[in-house]
Design a protein around this motif. Sequence first.
Motif, PDB file in Angstrom:
ATOM      1  N   LEU A  57      -9.031 -11.073-114.413  1.00 40.55           N
ATOM      2  CA  LEU A  57      -7.994  -9.887-114.535  1.00 40.55           C
ATOM      3  C   LEU A  57      -6.639 -10.786-114.814  1.00 40.55           C
ATOM      4  O   LEU A  57      -5.786  -9.972-115.381  1.00 40.55           O
ATOM      5  N   LEU A  58      -6.489 -11.935-114.245  1.00 36.64           N
ATOM      6  CA  LEU A  58      -5.281 -12.700-114.426  1.00 36.64           C
ATOM      7  C   LEU A  58      -5.188 -12.797-115.958  1.00 36.64           C
ATOM      8  O   LEU A  58      -3.881 -12.669-116.583  1.00 36.64           O
ATOM      9  N   CYS A  59      -6.151 -13.289-116.847  1.00 36.75           N
ATOM     10  CA  CYS A  59      -6.152 -13.270-118.231  1.00 36.75           C
ATOM     11  C   CYS A  59      -5.822 -11.963-118.833  1.00 36.75           C
ATOM     12  O   CYS A  59      -4.819 -11.999-119.748  1.00 36.75           O
ATOM     13  N   ALA A  60      -6.541 -10.943-118.642  1.00 34.05           N
ATOM     14  CA  ALA A  60      -6.210  -9.802-118.996  1.00 34.05           C
ATOM     15  C   ALA A  60      -4.650  -9.122-118.687  1.00 34.05           C
ATOM     16  O   ALA A  60      -3.682  -8.697-119.533  1.00 34.05           O
TER      17      ALA A  60
ATOM     18  N   VAL B  84      -3.746  -3.466-119.576  1.00 34.94           N
ATOM     19  CA  VAL B  84      -4.535  -4.341-118.968  1.00 34.94           C
ATOM     20  C   VAL B  84      -5.905  -3.751-118.971  1.00 34.94           C
ATOM     21  O   VAL B  84      -7.024  -4.195-119.069  1.00 34.94           O
ATOM     22  N   ALA B  85      -5.872  -2.228-118.801  1.00 35.63           N
ATOM     23  CA  ALA B  85      -7.175  -1.654-118.752  1.00 35.63           C
ATOM     24  C   ALA B  85      -7.853  -1.876-120.238  1.00 35.63           C
ATOM     25  O   ALA B  85      -9.157  -2.179-120.190  1.00 35.63           O
ATOM     26  N   ALA B  86      -7.120  -1.868-121.151  1.00 32.14           N
ATOM     27  CA  ALA B  86      -7.781  -2.161-122.426  1.00 32.14           C
ATOM     28  C   ALA B  86      -8.110  -3.456-122.839  1.00 32.14           C
ATOM     29  O   ALA B  86      -9.321  -3.689-123.544  1.00 32.14           O
ATOM     30  N   GLU B  87      -7.510  -4.506-122.286  1.00 33.34           N
ATOM     31  CA  GLU B  87      -7.975  -5.845-122.392  1.00 33.34           C
ATOM     32  C   GLU B  87      -9.323  -6.040-121.633  1.00 33.34           C
ATOM     33  O   GLU B  87     -10.064  -6.705-122.229  1.00 33.34           O
ATOM     34  N   LEU B  88      -9.347  -5.694-120.580  1.00 32.78           N
ATOM     35  CA  LEU B  88     -10.474  -5.615-119.721  1.00 32.78           C
ATOM     36  C   LEU B  88     -11.770  -4.968-120.699  1.00 32.78           C
ATOM     37  O   LEU B  88     -12.698  -5.628-120.760  1.00 32.78           O
ATOM     38  N   ALA B  89     -11.386  -3.926-121.217  1.00 30.94           N
ATOM     39  CA  ALA B  89     -12.605  -3.186-121.835  1.00 30.94           C
ATOM     40  C   ALA B  89     -12.945  -4.122-123.182  1.00 30.94           C
ATOM     41  O   ALA B  89     -14.025  -3.911-123.481  1.00 30.94           O
TER      42      ALA B  89
END
Length: 215
Positions: free
Chosen positions: A48-51, A203-208
């Motif tokens: 999450l930190l990376c995202a 952030v949600a898009a990075e995790l996806a």
Amino acid sequence: MQNFENRRDRFDLFDRMDSPAVNLCFTLDLPDYRPWCRQHGLPPFHVLLCAVLRSILKIENFRYRVFDGEVIEIDRLMPSFTVVNRHNDLNFALFDWTDDLREFVRRGVAAREQACAMTELNNAYAALSPRQCKDQVFITCIPWLDFTSIQHPTATLGAPDIPSLAWGRFKDGPDGRLLLPFSVQAHHGFVDGFHIHQLAQQVAAELAGFMAGQP
């Protein structure tokens, strides 16, 4: 910096105030990436930190800083975050940026272990030049609490140009979603509520994106 010049009058307005910070707490709605982390042996916090930091770099308004009285735009970040040592005292962990997720996690975990093992306050920040300090975003995680508000400390009340972000306890949401309290504090001359919305979406898009590919 043309985009900044378009809002310089907003910056001038808020920068004259005693406290130009905007601080917004909200529920961050994310895809539940924890099973994917378990599958790939990655700690959810560091993913999450990376995202979050990748998202900061992709939204120009979060890259503005004030240095030597002028507005600048940073193009890199120095990851840092708070930890708790064995005496339950706060300490700071920081490490060099990499865009590779697995290497980012490796460096972050090593920085966490080093900071957690220290009894004294990590003074690595003292070695940073004033300009290098501007490459930071202040990150804290409060995994025990489902908070609804937060007040971040600021070294100078009138200069909150380095964003401060915090998140709290994860909880399951509907339809395979993950919900968590999330706080963003930034200079209102740079960042509006819309940009905080953009950050949440990114952030949600990075995790996806992590889950759709390989770390």
